[in-house]
Each structure stands twice: as C-alpha cells, then as structure tokens.
Design a protein around this motif. Structure first.
Motif, PDB file in Angstrom:
ATOM      1  N   SER A   1       1.009  -1.203   0.138  1.00  0.00           N
ATOM      2  CA  SER A   1      -0.070  -0.029   0.118  1.00  0.00           C
ATOM      3  C   SER A   1       0.776   1.221  -0.080  1.00  0.00           C
ATOM      4  O   SER A   1       0.461   2.220  -0.637  1.00  0.00           O
ATOM      5  CB  SER A   1      -1.037   0.078   1.320  1.00  0.00           C
ATOM      6  OG  SER A   1      -0.302  -0.026   2.307  1.00  0.00           O
TER       7      SER A   1
ATOM      8  N   ASN B   1       1.944   1.708  -3.786  1.00  0.00           N
ATOM      9  CA  ASN B   1       0.923   1.843  -4.505  1.00  0.00           C
ATOM     10  C   ASN B   1       1.128   2.935  -5.438  1.00  0.00           C
ATOM     11  O   ASN B   1       1.215   4.180  -5.085  1.00  0.00           O
ATOM     12  CB  ASN B   1      -0.284   1.809  -4.147  1.00  0.00           C
ATOM     13  CG  ASN B   1      -1.336   1.392  -4.798  1.00  0.00           C
ATOM     14  OD1 ASN B   1      -1.349   1.684  -6.211  1.00  0.00           O
ATOM     15  ND2 ASN B   1      -2.530   0.745  -4.299  1.00  0.00           N
TER      16      ASN B   1
ATOM     17  N   ILE C   1      -1.015   4.222  -7.442  1.00  0.00           N
ATOM     18  CA  ILE C   1      -2.172   4.846  -7.648  1.00  0.00           C
ATOM     19  C   ILE C   1      -2.648   5.550  -6.615  1.00  0.00           C
ATOM     20  O   ILE C   1      -2.641   4.908  -5.367  1.00  0.00           O
ATOM     21  CB  ILE C   1      -3.469   3.587  -8.162  1.00  0.00           C
ATOM     22  CG1 ILE C   1      -3.057   2.793  -9.158  1.00  0.00           C
ATOM     23  CG2 ILE C   1      -5.206   4.146  -8.307  1.00  0.00           C
ATOM     24  CD1 ILE C   1      -3.730   1.689  -9.357  1.00  0.00           C
TER      25      ILE C   1
ATOM     26  N   PRO D   1     -12.676   0.259  -4.757  1.00  0.00           N
ATOM     27  CA  PRO D   1     -11.670   0.503  -5.714  1.00  0.00           C
ATOM     28  C   PRO D   1     -10.012   0.485  -5.143  1.00  0.00           C
ATOM     29  O   PRO D   1      -9.224   0.219  -5.765  1.00  0.00           O
ATOM     30  CB  PRO D   1     -11.735   1.966  -6.097  1.00  0.00           C
ATOM     31  CG  PRO D   1     -13.417   2.152  -5.994  1.00  0.00           C
ATOM     32  CD  PRO D   1     -13.512   1.084  -4.955  1.00  0.00           C
TER      33      PRO D   1
ATOM     34  N   ALA E   1      -6.786  -1.399  -6.383  1.00  0.00           N
ATOM     35  CA  ALA E   1      -5.506  -0.838  -6.638  1.00  0.00           C
ATOM     36  C   ALA E   1      -4.474  -1.687  -5.641  1.00  0.00           C
ATOM     37  O   ALA E   1      -3.279  -1.998  -6.000  1.00  0.00           O
ATOM     38  CB  ALA E   1      -5.264   0.619  -6.057  1.00  0.00           C
ATOM     39  N   CYS E   2      -4.566  -2.142  -4.326  1.00  0.00           N
ATOM     40  CA  CYS E   2      -3.704  -2.802  -3.632  1.00  0.00           C
ATOM     41  C   CYS E   2      -3.640  -4.084  -4.090  1.00  0.00           C
ATOM     42  O   CYS E   2      -2.318  -4.530  -4.200  1.00  0.00           O
ATOM     43  CB  CYS E   2      -4.185  -3.007  -2.169  1.00  0.00           C
ATOM     44  SG  CYS E   2      -4.304  -1.349  -1.210  1.00  0.00           S
TER      45      CYS E   2
ATOM     46  N   TRP F   1      -3.628  -4.785  -7.301  1.00  0.00           N
ATOM     47  CA  TRP F   1      -2.771  -4.878  -8.666  1.00  0.00           C
ATOM     48  C   TRP F   1      -1.310  -4.512  -8.054  1.00  0.00           C
ATOM     49  O   TRP F   1      -0.437  -5.130  -8.729  1.00  0.00           O
ATOM     50  CB  TRP F   1      -3.390  -3.667  -9.243  1.00  0.00           C
ATOM     51  CG  TRP F   1      -2.722  -3.256 -10.594  1.00  0.00           C
ATOM     52  CD1 TRP F   1      -2.764  -3.869 -11.814  1.00  0.00           C
ATOM     53  CD2 TRP F   1      -1.393  -2.472 -10.862  1.00  0.00           C
ATOM     54  NE1 TRP F   1      -1.801  -3.428 -12.634  1.00  0.00           N
ATOM     55  CE2 TRP F   1      -1.158  -2.505 -12.040  1.00  0.00           C
ATOM     56  CE3 TRP F   1      -0.607  -2.068  -9.817  1.00  0.00           C
ATOM     57  CZ2 TRP F   1       0.343  -1.896 -12.707  1.00  0.00           C
ATOM     58  CZ3 TRP F   1       0.350  -0.970 -10.366  1.00  0.00           C
ATOM     59  CH2 TRP F   1       1.046  -1.027 -11.478  1.00  0.00           C
ATOM     60  N   THR F   2      -1.309  -3.909  -7.111  1.00  0.00           N
ATOM     61  CA  THR F   2       0.205  -3.519  -6.647  1.00  0.00           C
ATOM     62  C   THR F   2       0.908  -4.802  -6.171  1.00  0.00           C
ATOM     63  O   THR F   2       2.193  -5.135  -6.450  1.00  0.00           O
ATOM     64  CB  THR F   2       0.164  -2.317  -5.565  1.00  0.00           C
ATOM     65  OG1 THR F   2      -0.386  -1.259  -5.799  1.00  0.00           O
ATOM     66  CG2 THR F   2       1.603  -2.221  -5.054  1.00  0.00           C
TER      67      THR F   2
END
Length: 129
Positions: free
Chosen positions: A16, A19, A21, A96, A100-101, A103-104
């Motif tokens: 996180s 990240n 994003i 969301p 995003a997490c 994806w990271t």
C-alpha cells in the motif's frame, strides 16, 4: 471497546505504501484503510501511521474531510475528543482501493525493478552531468 489498530498494519514494505495509484494525497489510502472498521481518534490513527508526522496526518484528514470522504465529529464531553469516520462517499472508495492494492501486490516485483532502474539511471545522469 473497539479493537485497537495494529502498529504494524502498514509495514514499511507493505504494497500500500508503494502503490502508484493515488487516492488523494500520499497517505489518504492508508487513512481510509484505518477507518474501514469504524471511527477512530487521531491518537489511534497515529499507531499504524507512525511514519506520518502529526502535521501531515492532520492535513491529510482535513483534505479527506473537505472532499467528503471523512467526517470529523467533536465530542464536547468531560474529556473532549474528536473522532474521524468514513462517510458513505469515503466508504465507496474501499472497493477501488482494494483493487489498486491487489494490482500492486500482483506487480510488486515489476514496480520495485522499475523504481530501482530509474533511480540507478538518475544516479548515473547526476554523476555524468
């Protein structure tokens, strides 16, 4: 009594914090995650967010409040205190944020490799220039 936030909730190497994003400022996503399970006092947020200075945490909370993501409630009791909680709008970002997490986490090695390559190239450019 609510469960305290764990001090190691956001390990320094936690995806996180890397990240790419952004949800607001650098710390906004971490604050949202801290508030996922209910209201928290500033001092409670400081435990897992120990890397954030109190000034920056205050600025981030104000920004999230301004954007309608967080509600700040002042309790004028015998021992006055303030609590922060997610608004419905803020809560709508949890989905969301989880994506995003994820994806990271999936691209963790690629992110670190890219950052290392960039930092190495930038270092070489400074030496050459």
């Amino acid at each position: 009594m609510r469960e305290p936030l764990p001090a190691d909730m956001f390990d320094e190497l936690c995806p996180s914090s890397y990240n790419p994003i952004r949800f607001g400022d650098k710390w906004a996503a971490l604050i949202l995650a801290c508030l996922e399970h209910g209201p928290r006092r500033f001092s409670e947020l400081r435990v897992p967010l120990a890397r954030v200075t109190p000034k920056v945490l205050t600025q981030s909370l104000r920004s999230l409040e301004r954007d309608g993501m967080v509600k700040r409630t002042v309790y004028a009791e015998a021992t006055p205190h303030v609590e922060y909680e997610l608004t419905p709008l803020g809560r709508s970002l949890l989905g969301p944020l989880a994506v995003a997490c994820a994806w990271t986490r999936e691209h963790w090695d690629e992110l670190l490799d890219a950052r290392d390559a960039y930092d190495h190239a930038a270092s070489e450019d400074r030496r050459a220039g």
